[in-house]
Motif scaffolding. Structure first.
Motif, PDB file in Angstrom:
ATOM      1  N   ASN A  43       6.903  -0.867  -2.067  1.00 45.57           N
ATOM      2  CA  ASN A  43       6.011  -1.212  -0.960  1.00 45.57           C
ATOM      3  C   ASN A  43       4.572  -1.296  -1.430  1.00 45.57           C
ATOM      4  N   GLU A  44       4.155  -0.336  -2.249  1.00 49.76           N
ATOM      5  CA  GLU A  44       2.773  -0.318  -2.751  1.00 49.76           C
ATOM      6  C   GLU A  44       2.502  -1.553  -3.604  1.00 49.76           C
ATOM      7  N   VAL A  45       3.423  -1.891  -4.495  1.00 49.76           N
ATOM      8  CA  VAL A  45       3.236  -3.073  -5.341  1.00 49.76           C
ATOM      9  C   VAL A  45       3.256  -4.347  -4.491  1.00 49.76           C
ATOM     10  N   MET A  46       4.160  -4.410  -3.531  1.00 51.67           N
ATOM     11  CA  MET A  46       4.258  -5.590  -2.670  1.00 51.67           C
ATOM     12  C   MET A  46       2.935  -5.857  -1.950  1.00 51.67           C
ATOM     13  N   GLN A  47       2.245  -4.802  -1.543  1.00 53.00           N
ATOM     14  CA  GLN A  47       0.976  -4.979  -0.828  1.00 53.00           C
ATOM     15  C   GLN A  47      -0.118  -5.565  -1.712  1.00 53.00           C
ATOM     16  N   ARG A  48       0.061  -5.556  -3.006  1.00 51.52           N
ATOM     17  CA  ARG A  48      -0.889  -6.219  -3.909  1.00 51.52           C
ATOM     18  C   ARG A  48      -0.732  -7.734  -3.855  1.00 51.52           C
ATOM     19  N   TYR A  49       0.443  -8.197  -3.453  1.00 50.06           N
ATOM     20  CA  TYR A  49       0.765  -9.623  -3.484  1.00 50.06           C
ATOM     21  C   TYR A  49       0.814 -10.279  -2.110  1.00 50.06           C
ATOM     22  N   PHE A  50       0.973  -9.492  -1.067  1.00 56.95           N
ATOM     23  CA  PHE A  50       1.073 -10.016   0.286  1.00 56.95           C
ATOM     24  C   PHE A  50       0.081  -9.295   1.182  1.00 56.95           C
ATOM     25  N   SER A  51      -0.390 -10.012   2.203  1.00 56.03           N
ATOM     26  CA  SER A  51      -1.218  -9.385   3.223  1.00 56.03           C
ATOM     27  C   SER A  51      -0.652  -9.785   4.585  1.00 56.03           C
ATOM     28  N   ALA A  52      -1.048  -9.056   5.605  1.00 55.12           N
ATOM     29  CA  ALA A  52      -0.547  -9.328   6.955  1.00 55.12           C
ATOM     30  C   ALA A  52      -0.982 -10.724   7.390  1.00 55.12           C
ATOM     31  N   PRO A  53      -0.143 -11.438   8.077  1.00 57.22           N
ATOM     32  CA  PRO A  53       1.203 -11.053   8.495  1.00 57.22           C
ATOM     33  C   PRO A  53       2.184 -11.174   7.329  1.00 57.22           C
ATOM     34  N   TYR A  54       2.953 -10.121   7.118  1.00 53.02           N
ATOM     35  CA  TYR A  54       3.895 -10.060   6.000  1.00 53.02           C
ATOM     36  C   TYR A  54       5.128 -10.907   6.278  1.00 53.02           C
ATOM     37  N   PRO A  55       5.819 -11.336   5.200  1.00 53.30           N
ATOM     38  CA  PRO A  55       7.079 -12.042   5.420  1.00 53.30           C
ATOM     39  C   PRO A  55       8.143 -11.081   5.961  1.00 53.30           C
ATOM     40  N   ALA A  56       9.163 -11.622   6.579  1.00 52.90           N
ATOM     41  CA  ALA A  56      10.320 -10.805   6.942  1.00 52.90           C
ATOM     42  C   ALA A  56      10.917 -10.283   5.638  1.00 52.90           C
ATOM     43  N   ARG A  57      11.606  -9.119   5.718  1.00 49.55           N
ATOM     44  CA  ARG A  57      12.065  -8.518   4.471  1.00 49.55           C
ATOM     45  C   ARG A  57      13.274  -7.632   4.691  1.00 49.55           C
ATOM     46  N   ALA A  58      14.084  -7.554   3.669  1.00 46.52           N
ATOM     47  CA  ALA A  58      15.146  -6.552   3.602  1.00 46.52           C
ATOM     48  C   ALA A  58      14.996  -5.837   2.269  1.00 46.52           C
ATOM     49  N   ALA A  59      15.277  -4.547   2.264  1.00 44.54           N
ATOM     50  CA  ALA A  59      15.329  -3.757   1.026  1.00 44.54           C
ATOM     51  C   ALA A  59      16.733  -3.176   0.954  1.00 44.54           C
ATOM     52  N   ILE A  60      17.429  -3.501  -0.105  1.00 43.00           N
ATOM     53  CA  ILE A  60      18.845  -3.190  -0.205  1.00 43.00           C
ATOM     54  C   ILE A  60      19.101  -2.347  -1.451  1.00 43.00           C
ATOM     55  N   GLY A  61      19.785  -1.229  -1.265  1.00 41.20           N
ATOM     56  CA  GLY A  61      20.197  -0.401  -2.396  1.00 41.20           C
ATOM     57  C   GLY A  61      21.470  -0.969  -2.999  1.00 41.20           C
ATOM     58  N   VAL A  62      21.473  -1.147  -4.310  1.00 41.98           N
ATOM     59  CA  VAL A  62      22.630  -1.700  -5.010  1.00 41.98           C
ATOM     60  C   VAL A  62      22.997  -0.788  -6.186  1.00 41.98           C
ATOM     61  N   LYS A  63      24.226  -0.904  -6.624  1.00 41.84           N
ATOM     62  CA  LYS A  63      24.713  -0.073  -7.732  1.00 41.84           C
ATOM     63  C   LYS A  63      24.018  -0.418  -9.044  1.00 41.84           C
ATOM     64  N   GLU A  64      23.924  -1.710  -9.357  1.00 34.40           N
ATOM     65  CA  GLU A  64      23.273  -2.131 -10.593  1.00 34.40           C
ATOM     66  C   GLU A  64      22.804  -3.564 -10.478  1.00 34.40           C
ATOM     67  N   LEU A  65      21.913  -3.940 -11.402  1.00 32.59           N
ATOM     68  CA  LEU A  65      21.349  -5.285 -11.440  1.00 32.59           C
ATOM     69  C   LEU A  65      21.469  -5.829 -12.862  1.00 32.59           C
ATOM     70  N   PRO A  66      21.320  -7.155 -13.040  1.00 27.26           N
ATOM     71  CA  PRO A  66      21.428  -7.730 -14.375  1.00 27.26           C
ATOM     72  C   PRO A  66      20.483  -7.059 -15.382  1.00 27.26           C
ATOM     73  N   LYS A  67      20.972  -6.939 -16.600  1.00 32.30           N
ATOM     74  CA  LYS A  67      20.214  -6.377 -17.719  1.00 32.30           C
ATOM     75  C   LYS A  67      19.777  -4.935 -17.481  1.00 32.30           C
ATOM     76  N   GLY A  68      20.404  -4.255 -16.531  1.00 31.38           N
ATOM     77  CA  GLY A  68      20.109  -2.850 -16.286  1.00 31.38           C
ATOM     78  C   GLY A  68      18.740  -2.582 -15.691  1.00 31.38           C
ATOM     79  N   VAL A  69      18.148  -3.571 -15.013  1.00 36.06           N
ATOM     80  CA  VAL A  69      16.821  -3.395 -14.418  1.00 36.06           C
ATOM     81  C   VAL A  69      16.926  -2.613 -13.113  1.00 36.06           C
ATOM     82  N   ASP A  70      15.783  -2.170 -12.618  1.00 40.63           N
ATOM     83  CA  ASP A  70      15.734  -1.350 -11.409  1.00 40.63           C
ATOM     84  C   ASP A  70      15.428  -2.135 -10.139  1.00 40.63           C
ATOM     85  N   VAL A  71      14.954  -3.386 -10.274  1.00 35.27           N
ATOM     86  CA  VAL A  71      14.523  -4.145  -9.099  1.00 35.27           C
ATOM     87  C   VAL A  71      14.717  -5.638  -9.328  1.00 35.27           C
ATOM     88  N   GLU A  72      15.095  -6.324  -8.249  1.00 34.74           N
ATOM     89  CA  GLU A  72      15.183  -7.783  -8.220  1.00 34.74           C
ATOM     90  C   GLU A  72      14.694  -8.231  -6.853  1.00 34.74           C
TER      91      GLU A  72
END
Length: 127
Positions: free
Chosen positions: A91-120
């Protein structure tokens, strides 16, 4: 005649599979998920979760610009996290790139991502 066009830029990582960085149809641009790959080296940024998130949003920004848009043109984003404990940090990083009005959003917990990264992050823009 199709009104679909493929968006591509070397300022974001090349696709690591059979997909396009983005596809534009009419005034909508569908951006593929970005992981924290450095486009210059195609190596994963692993310094910290924050560094990964910044790289992901920088990659999205590069594809958005290649499509003729800006971060303010996003109408929807989906964030995939391997650890929901990183929710506040993304959320903190996202606020560096977006300002109000923000886009609609979903945040989804997943088991794993490509190349073992933490975020996509993927998104849709309206131009």
């Amino acid at each position: 005649m199709s009104n679909k066009s493929i968006i591509s830029t070397d300022k974001a990582p090349a696709a690591i599979g059979p997909y396009s960085q983005a596809v534009k149809v009419g005034n909508l641009v569908f951006l593929s998920g970005q992981i924290p790959l450095d486009p210059a080296t195609m190596e994963v940024v692993r310094d910290s979760f924050e560094a990964q998130a910044v790289r992901v949003f920088e990659n999205l920004k590069a594809v958005a610009e290649a499509a003729g848009g800006t971060m303010s043109d996003f109408v929807k984003i989906n964030i995939f996290l391997t650890d929901l404990a990183n929710f506040a940090s993304v959320n903190e990083v996202m606020q560096r790139y977006f300002s109000a009005p923000y886009p609609a959003r979903a945040a989804i917990g997943v088991k794993e991502l490509p190349k073992g990264v933490d975020v996509e992050v993927e998104g849709v823009m309206s131009l």
